[in-house]
Design an enzyme around this catalytic site. Structure first.
Site, PDB file in Angstrom:
ATOM      1  N   LYS A 190       6.958  11.282  -0.019  1.00 15.63           N
ATOM      2  CA  LYS A 190       6.612  10.615   1.242  1.00 15.63           C
ATOM      3  C   LYS A 190       7.856   9.983   1.876  1.00 15.63           C
ATOM      4  CE  LYS A 190       5.540   6.526   0.644  1.00 15.63           C
ATOM      5  NZ  LYS A 190       5.865   5.125   0.647  1.00 15.63           N
ATOM      6  N   LYS A 234      15.157   0.847   4.258  1.00 14.55           N
ATOM      7  CA  LYS A 234      14.522   1.342   3.027  1.00 14.55           C
ATOM      8  C   LYS A 234      14.564   2.879   2.959  1.00 14.55           C
ATOM      9  CE  LYS A 234      11.782   1.506  -0.588  1.00 14.55           C
ATOM     10  NZ  LYS A 234      12.347   1.339  -1.915  1.00 14.55           N
ATOM     11  N   THR A 265       6.317   0.819   1.806  1.00 15.96           N
ATOM     12  CA  THR A 265       7.327   1.647   2.468  1.00 15.96           C
ATOM     13  C   THR A 265       6.589   2.609   3.389  1.00 15.96           C
ATOM     14  OG1 THR A 265       8.736   1.557   0.515  1.00 15.96           O
ATOM     15  CG2 THR A 265       9.228   3.269   2.151  1.00 15.96           C
ATOM     16  N   LEU A 270       0.839  -1.202   0.000  1.00  8.84           N
ATOM     17  CA  LEU A 270       0.000   0.000   0.000  1.00  8.84           C
ATOM     18  C   LEU A 270       0.875   1.253   0.000  1.00  8.84           C
ATOM     19  CD1 LEU A 270      -2.634  -1.160   2.655  1.00  8.84           C
ATOM     20  CD2 LEU A 270      -2.692  -1.435   0.179  1.00  8.84           C
ATOM     21  N   PRO A 271       0.291   2.427  -0.315  1.00 11.73           N
ATOM     22  CA  PRO A 271       1.122   3.637  -0.465  1.00 11.73           C
ATOM     23  C   PRO A 271       1.796   4.123   0.821  1.00 11.73           C
ATOM     24  CG  PRO A 271      -0.995   3.893  -1.595  1.00 11.73           C
ATOM     25  CD  PRO A 271      -1.087   2.636  -0.790  1.00 11.73           C
TER      26      PRO A 271
HETATM   27  P1  NAD Z   1       0.467   2.509  -6.185  1.00 14.62           P
HETATM   28  O1  NAD Z   1      -0.225   3.738  -5.739  1.00 14.62           O
HETATM   29  O2  NAD Z   1       0.652   2.238  -7.645  1.00 14.62           O
HETATM   30  O3  NAD Z   1      -0.326   1.221  -5.588  1.00 14.62           O
HETATM   31  C1  NAD Z   1      -0.918   1.180  -4.324  1.00 14.62           C
HETATM   32  C2  NAD Z   1      -2.213   0.371  -4.457  1.00 14.62           C
HETATM   33  O4  NAD Z   1      -2.813   0.244  -3.164  1.00 14.62           O
HETATM   34  C3  NAD Z   1      -3.245   1.063  -5.364  1.00 14.62           C
HETATM   35  O5  NAD Z   1      -3.707   0.134  -6.338  1.00 14.62           O
HETATM   36  C4  NAD Z   1      -4.349   1.464  -4.395  1.00 14.62           C
HETATM   37  O6  NAD Z   1      -5.632   1.451  -4.986  1.00 14.62           O
HETATM   38  C5  NAD Z   1      -4.211   0.376  -3.337  1.00 14.62           C
HETATM   39  N1  NAD Z   1      -4.795   0.685  -2.040  1.00 14.62           N
HETATM   40  C6  NAD Z   1      -4.691   1.822  -1.290  1.00 14.62           C
HETATM   41  N2  NAD Z   1      -5.339   1.672  -0.121  1.00 14.62           N
HETATM   42  C7  NAD Z   1      -5.853   0.413  -0.104  1.00 14.62           C
HETATM   43  C8  NAD Z   1      -6.608  -0.344   0.824  1.00 14.62           C
HETATM   44  N3  NAD Z   1      -6.978   0.150   2.003  1.00 14.62           N
HETATM   45  N4  NAD Z   1      -6.960  -1.610   0.498  1.00 14.62           N
HETATM   46  C9  NAD Z   1      -6.591  -2.139  -0.693  1.00 14.62           C
HETATM   47  N5  NAD Z   1      -5.878  -1.469  -1.632  1.00 14.62           N
HETATM   48  C10 NAD Z   1      -5.507  -0.214  -1.331  1.00 14.62           C
HETATM   49  O7  NAD Z   1       1.840   2.447  -5.411  1.00 14.62           O
HETATM   50  P2  NAD Z   1       3.124   1.547  -5.757  1.00 14.62           P
HETATM   51  O8  NAD Z   1       3.993   2.302  -6.688  1.00 14.62           O
HETATM   52  O9  NAD Z   1       2.668   0.171  -6.087  1.00 14.62           O
HETATM   53  O10 NAD Z   1       3.845   1.572  -4.322  1.00 14.62           O
HETATM   54  C11 NAD Z   1       3.369   0.808  -3.227  1.00 14.62           C
HETATM   55  C12 NAD Z   1       4.389   0.925  -2.104  1.00 14.62           C
HETATM   56  O11 NAD Z   1       5.651   0.429  -2.554  1.00 14.62           O
HETATM   57  C13 NAD Z   1       4.628   2.366  -1.629  1.00 14.62           C
HETATM   58  O12 NAD Z   1       4.818   2.376  -0.240  1.00 14.62           O
HETATM   59  C14 NAD Z   1       5.895   2.757  -2.367  1.00 14.62           C
HETATM   60  O13 NAD Z   1       6.622   3.756  -1.667  1.00 14.62           O
HETATM   61  C15 NAD Z   1       6.646   1.432  -2.410  1.00 14.62           C
HETATM   62  N6  NAD Z   1       7.590   1.257  -3.528  1.00 14.62           N
HETATM   63  C16 NAD Z   1       7.278   1.636  -4.794  1.00 14.62           C
HETATM   64  C17 NAD Z   1       8.208   1.439  -5.819  1.00 14.62           C
HETATM   65  C18 NAD Z   1       7.915   1.836  -7.249  1.00 14.62           C
HETATM   66  O14 NAD Z   1       8.856   1.838  -8.061  1.00 14.62           O
HETATM   67  N7  NAD Z   1       6.668   2.153  -7.608  1.00 14.62           N
HETATM   68  C19 NAD Z   1       9.443   0.837  -5.552  1.00 14.62           C
HETATM   69  C20 NAD Z   1       9.713   0.429  -4.251  1.00 14.62           C
HETATM   70  C21 NAD Z   1       8.773   0.633  -3.247  1.00 14.62           C
END
Ligand code: NAD
Length: 295
Positions: free
Chosen positions: A244, A169, A94, A63-64
């Site tokens: 964030k 991280k 994260t 999740l975000p």
């Molecule tokens: P994203 O916004 O694409 O995906 C998050 C998903 O969570 C979305 O589909 C959203 O609808 C869903 N969501 C939110 N609240 C929810 C809930 N209560 N129940 C169910 N689903 C819910 O984000 P992302 O890029 O996939 O990143 C996710 C995490 O990973 C973040 O913490 C980010 O910092 C970390 N991260 C991202 C990357 C990257 O390259 N994108 C790399 C490493 C770490």
């Protein structure tokens, strides 16, 4: 093969869940954006998170932010009430180490094992199954999770007790934010002085300025294939997510009186970039603000 509940299938969660389906697991996905679930072909789509976790020995969340993880698991309507006490919860989001420990303690109160396992490697690493996992957990919990993590990543580090994965991280992502901004400045400087961005990238990759951004995530449109810069900065790692992480690094620095001068500069740059309306673009789009492009 196990039943795995996967909550949050956005840019990262979807390719991670796809790799678990590919490995033969029975994957049950839930996301508040229903269309995101459709991108995990072969998975069962749950109408509510509690249906996905019913009877699942493994629950993964991606999740975000801290508040999403807290509201998912905690409180009277929280998911912990629906997860089997024998299950292992792996949160790959994260978030702050403090929020991570809060949820892990609440899980432990119900007898549920929980670990933080944030990742590095971006969406390409998630798709290729080559992520790096930074785990905060008890040894025996990591041992149970390892076979599953190995289907989504290739480097699995035990950073320490619950919360330690998040601390690792944040340090990594602060450096990544600095490195992306610095790489964009160097490329923009070279181009403003008559250089071709691809030629300059090739030179720096083989020189002392070489880094992960130049190798795998070139921010200059047209230099590399398969990166967000080649696709109008869509997908990838959002500016607001980087902001964030830099904010979490600042909080951790304040708590420990650490000096993070460059991290603070990077946080301010990404904050400005977000305020200029680019929060949903990939973080390599910081190049636009550095070049003062308003499009
Ligand atoms: P994203 O916004 O694409 O995906 C998050 C998903 O969570 C979305 O589909 C959203 O609808 C869903 N969501 C939110 N609240 C929810 C809930 N209560 N129940 C169910 N689903 C819910 O984000 P992302 O890029 O996939 O990143 C996710 C995490 O990973 C973040 O913490 C980010 O910092 C970390 N991260 C991202 C990357 C990257 O390259 N994108 C790399 C490493 C770490």
């Amino acid at each position: 093969m196990a039943k795995v509940a996967f909550i949050g299938v956005g840019n990262m969660g979807a390719p991670m869940a796809r790799n678990l389906v590919k490995a033969g697991h029975e994957v049950h996905v839930f996301d508040i954006v229903a269309t995101n679930m459709q991108s995990v072909q072969g998975a069962h789509m749950a109408e509510q998170a509690q249906f996905a976790v019913a009877g699942a020995p493994f629950v993964i969340s991606m999740l975000p932010e801290s508040r999403h993880v807290q509201s998912l698991y905690l409180g009277e309507k929280g998911l912990l009430a629906h997860i089997a006490p024998t299950a292992l919860v792996i949160d790959c989001s994260t978030i702050s180490a403090q929020a991570s420990r809060e949820v892990a303690h609440a899980a432990a109160d119900r007898g549920i094992a929980m670990m933080d396992a944030p990742v590095s490697g971006g969406t390409n690493g998630a798709a290729a199954g080559t992520l790096t996992f930074m785990v905060g957990a008890q040894e025996e919990h990591l041992a149970r999770a390892r076979p599953l993590l190995e289907q989504m990543g290739k480097n699995i580090f035990h950073a320490g007790a619950p919360g330690a994965g998040q601390a690792a991280k944040l340090a990594n992502n602060m450096l990544l934010g600095i490195m992306m901004a610095g790489t964009c400045e160097a490329l923009a400087l070279g181009v403003a002085n008559g250089l071709d961005p691809k030629v300059l990238s090739d030179i720096m990759k083989q020189s002392s300025g070489g880094n992960w951004v130049l190798e795998r995530y070139n921010p200059w449109p047209g230099v590399a294939q398969g990166v967000p810069a080649a696709n109008h900065y869509a997908g990838g790692f959002g500016v607001d997510l980087m902001l964030k992480d830099l904010g979490l690094a600042t909080e951790a620095a304040m708590a420990s009186k650490s000096v993070t001068t460059l991290g603070e500069v990077a946080r301010n740059l990404f904050a400005l970039h977000s305020r200029l309306g680019h929060g949903k673009l990939d973080f390599s789009s910081i190049l636009k603000t550095i070049q003062n492009h308003t499009d």
